[in-house]
Design a protein around this motif. Structure first.
Motif, PDB file in Angstrom:
ATOM      1  N   SER A 146       0.834  -1.212   0.000  1.00  0.00           N
ATOM      2  CA  SER A 146       0.000   0.000   0.000  1.00  0.00           C
ATOM      3  C   SER A 146       0.863   1.254   0.000  1.00  0.00           C
ATOM      4  O   SER A 146       0.519   2.270   0.620  1.00  0.00           O
ATOM      5  CB  SER A 146      -0.930   0.010   1.220  1.00  0.00           C
ATOM      6  OG  SER A 146      -1.760  -1.128   1.228  1.00  0.00           O
ATOM      7  N   GLY A 147       2.019   1.183  -0.665  1.00  0.00           N
ATOM      8  CA  GLY A 147       2.904   2.337  -0.757  1.00  0.00           C
ATOM      9  C   GLY A 147       3.751   2.574   0.470  1.00  0.00           C
ATOM     10  O   GLY A 147       4.476   3.573   0.543  1.00  0.00           O
ATOM     11  N   ARG A 148       3.709   1.655   1.449  1.00  0.00           N
ATOM     12  CA  ARG A 148       4.461   1.847   2.688  1.00  0.00           C
ATOM     13  C   ARG A 148       5.459   0.702   2.886  1.00  0.00           C
ATOM     14  O   ARG A 148       5.218  -0.415   2.447  1.00  0.00           O
ATOM     15  CB  ARG A 148       3.499   1.933   3.872  1.00  0.00           C
ATOM     16  CG  ARG A 148       2.526   3.089   3.710  1.00  0.00           C
ATOM     17  CD  ARG A 148       1.641   3.297   4.895  1.00  0.00           C
ATOM     18  NE  ARG A 148       0.707   4.400   4.632  1.00  0.00           N
ATOM     19  CZ  ARG A 148      -0.103   4.918   5.532  1.00  0.00           C
ATOM     20  NH1 ARG A 148      -0.107   4.437   6.768  1.00  0.00           N
ATOM     21  NH2 ARG A 148      -0.905   5.905   5.220  1.00  0.00           N
ATOM     22  N   PRO A 149       6.573   0.993   3.558  1.00  0.00           N
ATOM     23  CA  PRO A 149       7.639  -0.018   3.668  1.00  0.00           C
ATOM     24  C   PRO A 149       7.214  -1.258   4.444  1.00  0.00           C
ATOM     25  O   PRO A 149       6.433  -1.189   5.391  1.00  0.00           O
ATOM     26  CB  PRO A 149       8.751   0.724   4.426  1.00  0.00           C
ATOM     27  CG  PRO A 149       8.432   2.175   4.274  1.00  0.00           C
ATOM     28  CD  PRO A 149       6.949   2.274   4.161  1.00  0.00           C
ATOM     29  N   VAL A 150       7.760  -2.383   4.021  1.00  0.00           N
ATOM     30  CA  VAL A 150       7.578  -3.658   4.710  1.00  0.00           C
ATOM     31  C   VAL A 150       8.947  -4.122   5.189  1.00  0.00           C
ATOM     32  O   VAL A 150       9.936  -4.051   4.445  1.00  0.00           O
ATOM     33  CB  VAL A 150       6.960  -4.712   3.770  1.00  0.00           C
ATOM     34  CG1 VAL A 150       6.909  -6.073   4.449  1.00  0.00           C
ATOM     35  CG2 VAL A 150       5.567  -4.283   3.332  1.00  0.00           C
ATOM     36  N   HIS A 154      16.599  -1.013   0.030  1.00  0.00           N
ATOM     37  CA  HIS A 154      17.121  -0.001   0.939  1.00  0.00           C
ATOM     38  C   HIS A 154      17.427   1.310   0.224  1.00  0.00           C
ATOM     39  O   HIS A 154      17.671   2.332   0.868  1.00  0.00           O
ATOM     40  CB  HIS A 154      18.386  -0.506   1.640  1.00  0.00           C
ATOM     41  CG  HIS A 154      19.479  -0.912   0.698  1.00  0.00           C
ATOM     42  ND1 HIS A 154      19.407  -2.045  -0.096  1.00  0.00           N
ATOM     43  CD2 HIS A 154      20.674  -0.329   0.415  1.00  0.00           C
ATOM     44  CE1 HIS A 154      20.503  -2.144  -0.817  1.00  0.00           C
ATOM     45  NE2 HIS A 154      21.291  -1.119  -0.524  1.00  0.00           N
ATOM     46  N   LYS A 155      17.390   1.304  -1.101  1.00  0.00           N
ATOM     47  CA  LYS A 155      17.635   2.527  -1.877  1.00  0.00           C
ATOM     48  C   LYS A 155      16.344   3.176  -2.359  1.00  0.00           C
ATOM     49  O   LYS A 155      16.378   4.280  -2.910  1.00  0.00           O
ATOM     50  CB  LYS A 155      18.509   2.205  -3.082  1.00  0.00           C
ATOM     51  CG  LYS A 155      19.898   1.690  -2.723  1.00  0.00           C
ATOM     52  CD  LYS A 155      20.691   1.382  -3.978  1.00  0.00           C
ATOM     53  CE  LYS A 155      22.077   0.860  -3.633  1.00  0.00           C
ATOM     54  NZ  LYS A 155      22.869   0.529  -4.862  1.00  0.00           N
ATOM     55  N   GLN A 156      15.211   2.501  -2.176  1.00  0.00           N
ATOM     56  CA  GLN A 156      13.937   3.001  -2.671  1.00  0.00           C
ATOM     57  C   GLN A 156      13.165   3.735  -1.593  1.00  0.00           C
ATOM     58  O   GLN A 156      13.357   3.502  -0.401  1.00  0.00           O
ATOM     59  CB  GLN A 156      13.096   1.843  -3.228  1.00  0.00           C
ATOM     60  CG  GLN A 156      13.767   1.131  -4.410  1.00  0.00           C
ATOM     61  CD  GLN A 156      12.831   0.117  -5.041  1.00  0.00           C
ATOM     62  OE1 GLN A 156      11.621   0.321  -5.090  1.00  0.00           O
ATOM     63  NE2 GLN A 156      13.402  -0.965  -5.556  1.00  0.00           N
ATOM     64  N   SER A 157      12.291   4.621  -2.025  1.00  0.00           N
ATOM     65  CA  SER A 157      11.450   5.406  -1.110  1.00  0.00           C
ATOM     66  C   SER A 157       9.984   5.030  -1.290  1.00  0.00           C
ATOM     67  O   SER A 157       9.584   4.629  -2.379  1.00  0.00           O
ATOM     68  CB  SER A 157      11.635   6.911  -1.375  1.00  0.00           C
ATOM     69  OG  SER A 157      12.978   7.288  -1.163  1.00  0.00           O
ATOM     70  N   PRO A 158       9.190   5.165  -0.230  1.00  0.00           N
ATOM     71  CA  PRO A 158       7.762   4.875  -0.346  1.00  0.00           C
ATOM     72  C   PRO A 158       7.085   5.810  -1.345  1.00  0.00           C
ATOM     73  O   PRO A 158       7.556   6.919  -1.594  1.00  0.00           O
ATOM     74  CB  PRO A 158       7.221   5.122   1.064  1.00  0.00           C
ATOM     75  CG  PRO A 158       8.418   5.072   1.951  1.00  0.00           C
ATOM     76  CD  PRO A 158       9.577   5.555   1.130  1.00  0.00           C
ATOM     77  N   VAL A 159       5.976   5.337  -1.880  1.00  0.00           N
ATOM     78  CA  VAL A 159       5.186   6.153  -2.790  1.00  0.00           C
ATOM     79  C   VAL A 159       4.228   7.010  -1.976  1.00  0.00           C
ATOM     80  O   VAL A 159       3.469   6.492  -1.142  1.00  0.00           O
ATOM     81  CB  VAL A 159       4.396   5.251  -3.776  1.00  0.00           C
ATOM     82  CG1 VAL A 159       3.526   6.125  -4.682  1.00  0.00           C
ATOM     83  CG2 VAL A 159       5.348   4.408  -4.589  1.00  0.00           C
ATOM     84  N   LYS A 160       4.253   8.303  -2.187  1.00  0.00           N
ATOM     85  CA  LYS A 160       3.357   9.195  -1.451  1.00  0.00           C
ATOM     86  C   LYS A 160       1.951   9.018  -1.968  1.00  0.00           C
ATOM     87  O   LYS A 160       1.686   9.033  -3.156  1.00  0.00           O
ATOM     88  CB  LYS A 160       3.789  10.661  -1.616  1.00  0.00           C
ATOM     89  CG  LYS A 160       2.951  11.629  -0.805  1.00  0.00           C
ATOM     90  CD  LYS A 160       3.480  13.056  -0.938  1.00  0.00           C
ATOM     91  CE  LYS A 160       2.627  14.021  -0.107  1.00  0.00           C
ATOM     92  NZ  LYS A 160       3.115  15.419  -0.219  1.00  0.00           N
TER      93      LYS A 160
END
Length: 209
Positions: free
Chosen positions: A168-172, A200-206
């Motif tokens: 859901s666009g948030r880190p696991v 570890h290089k990616q960011s969550p989707v806002k």
């Protein structure tokens, strides 16, 4: 989580199933032991020797005013629970039983490490991070989110969380649990995992609220 474990298998790890039968008791055991320790440790913050001081007309009101102003709702909740389970008539029924469970949970982990595996892996939480303010009317719902980590804390084992994707666009997070004094192996496996993934290089989707 399964994908994260699959990447480690592809990198050369052998994956085996282990049983931790008493892990289901970690949640109630922890929320007896931890509040009891909080109640005992925070008793010193009375406005006389340590921390904040809020004046009162006498010593009793000084204690009351200081502890009312200095502790948040969750801290007060844990102090009350801890004081209850440590009180006369409940100590044996609650606190001692929780400490016995703590020992049994630690024994489950040791059986798993004895010739079966080097580390144990699994989820960090049952869900991704919630919105700010969720469960405000039910504080115990947040306690349930700790169900996968409390056994580790009770057993006193080293563990870490590494990113393994998004939901859901948030880190696991993927939890890696090591044996006593085996932090080196824990860090080496996490390092190997990062070599074969780039989470570890990616960011969550806002996402829109």
């Amino acid at each position: 989580w399964q994908q994260g474990i699959a990447w480690l298998r592809d990198a050369g790890a052998d994956i085996v199933d282990v049983s931790l039968p008493r892990t289901k008791y970690a949640l109630p055991a922890y929320y007896i032991v931890a509040p009891a320790e909080a109640s005992s440790n925070l008793a010193r913050y009375d406005g006389v020797r340590y921390g904040l001081r809020v004046s009162g007309k006498d010593i009793a009101s000084l204690y009351e005013n200081t502890r009312a102003a200095g502790f948040g709702a969750e801290v007060k909740r844990r102090i009350l629970i801890g004081t209850y389970v440590l009180s006369h008539g409940y100590y044996d029924a609650y606190y001692l039983q929780a400490q016995r469970l703590r020992r049994l949970i630690a024994q489950d982990f040791q059986r798993a490490y004895a010739g079966q595996c080097d580390v144990i892996m699994g989820p960090v939480t049952p869900t991704v991070a919630k919105n700010i303010g969720d469960n405000r009317d039910d504080p115990t719902a947040d306690w349930l989110a700790d169900v996968y980590t409390l056994g580790v804390s009770l057993a006193g084992l080293p563990a870490m969380s590494i990113p393994c994707g998004f939901g859901s666009g948030r880190p696991v997070g993927l939890q890696i649990i090591g044996n006593y004094f085996d932090e080196g192996r824990l860090l080496a496996i996490a390092d190997r995992y990062q070599q074969v993934t780039d989470w570890h290089k990616q960011s969550p989707v806002k996402q829109d609220a």
